[in-house]
Motif scaffolding. Sequence first.
Motif, PDB file in Angstrom:
ATOM      1  N   VAL A   4     103.212  25.477  19.388  1.00 28.38           N
ATOM      2  CA  VAL A   4     104.516  26.022  19.043  1.00 28.38           C
ATOM      3  C   VAL A   4     104.960  25.221  17.869  1.00 28.38           C
ATOM      4  O   VAL A   4     104.831  23.631  17.796  1.00 28.38           O
ATOM      5  N   CYS A  23     111.317  29.105  15.430  1.00 24.96           N
ATOM      6  CA  CYS A  23     110.327  28.525  16.171  1.00 24.96           C
ATOM      7  C   CYS A  23     109.307  29.896  16.393  1.00 24.96           C
ATOM      8  O   CYS A  23     109.815  30.968  16.384  1.00 24.96           O
ATOM      9  N   GLN A  25     105.294  30.678  18.200  1.00 23.17           N
ATOM     10  CA  GLN A  25     104.304  30.262  19.131  1.00 23.17           C
ATOM     11  C   GLN A  25     103.246  31.282  18.947  1.00 23.17           C
ATOM     12  O   GLN A  25     103.429  32.508  18.619  1.00 23.17           O
ATOM     13  N   MET A  32     110.469  31.967  25.939  1.00 23.47           N
ATOM     14  CA  MET A  32     110.477  31.107  24.956  1.00 23.47           C
ATOM     15  C   MET A  32     112.037  30.393  25.337  1.00 23.47           C
ATOM     16  O   MET A  32     112.927  31.187  25.834  1.00 23.47           O
ATOM     17  N   GLU A  72     106.723  36.472  19.149  1.00 23.24           N
ATOM     18  CA  GLU A  72     106.280  35.098  18.752  1.00 23.24           C
ATOM     19  C   GLU A  72     107.263  34.138  18.092  1.00 23.24           C
ATOM     20  O   GLU A  72     106.983  33.013  17.988  1.00 23.24           O
ATOM     21  N   SER A  93     107.454  27.432  24.628  1.00 31.47           N
ATOM     22  CA  SER A  93     107.291  28.559  25.208  1.00 31.47           C
ATOM     23  C   SER A  93     106.489  28.646  26.475  1.00 31.47           C
ATOM     24  O   SER A  93     106.134  27.332  26.961  1.00 31.47           O
ATOM     25  N   GLY A 106     107.400  22.579  21.029  1.00 31.16           N
ATOM     26  CA  GLY A 106     107.072  22.030  19.575  1.00 31.16           C
ATOM     27  C   GLY A 106     107.813  20.875  19.231  1.00 31.16           C
ATOM     28  O   GLY A 106     108.159  20.073  20.088  1.00 31.16           O
TER      29      GLY A 106
END
Lengths: 114, 116
Positions: A4, A23, A25, A32, A72, A93, A106
Amino acid sequence: DVKVTQSSRYLVKRTGEKVFLECVQDMDHENMFWYRQDPGLGLRLIYFSYDVKMKEKGDIPEGYSVSREKKERFSLILESASTNQTSMYLCASSLPGQGRNEQFFGPGTRLTVL
Amino acid sequence: QQQVKQSPQSLIVQKGGISIINCAYENTAFDYFPWYQQFPGKGPALLIAIRPDVSEKKEGRFTISFNKSAKQFSLHIMDSQPGDSATYFCAARKRVFSGGYNKLIFGAGTRLAVHP
């Protein structure tokens, strides 16, 4: 490895500016999340998304909005930044379902609003 | 109102000692209790987790003890090492709707420092 990524590690903005936190992923996760982390308060959920274009308010959505146009990518938007939004922002996520509970985070974006 | 109360806020332990972090909750609808570990400059990462039908779960030096009747759970780190120095968050899961989404409620965090 699940990854992430967040667009910035550090960000300094002025009061009233519109701020975008991105963000991404790479694990094809449906869910998310955006959290903010403040000392003594832990992680507080701002918004989450369980599918493209779907979003739900978390515990502290005021002053924030989100966008999820692609699976994503999940963006957090501060429409008009204020000093009380100075914080660490964490994106996460996860897969859906009761058996797959782990949230992958992240590294965070430390936002300072002057 | 904090739904998951975590203590202590900070903890100093000598190398080789036992670190204990406690959490308490009120909502009996919580059905899963993970612990996350966060090193400086990193996001939190899942460390260990337990379901309420189990009283204890051990993974290496890390153990969760769970007391359903008291609505409390704790993390024990045996033989604490300087590399364990991090912030630890307990959490509790609440199902938002049947289907995919599970909401985690986090405690306030405990900053652990293990001194050599």
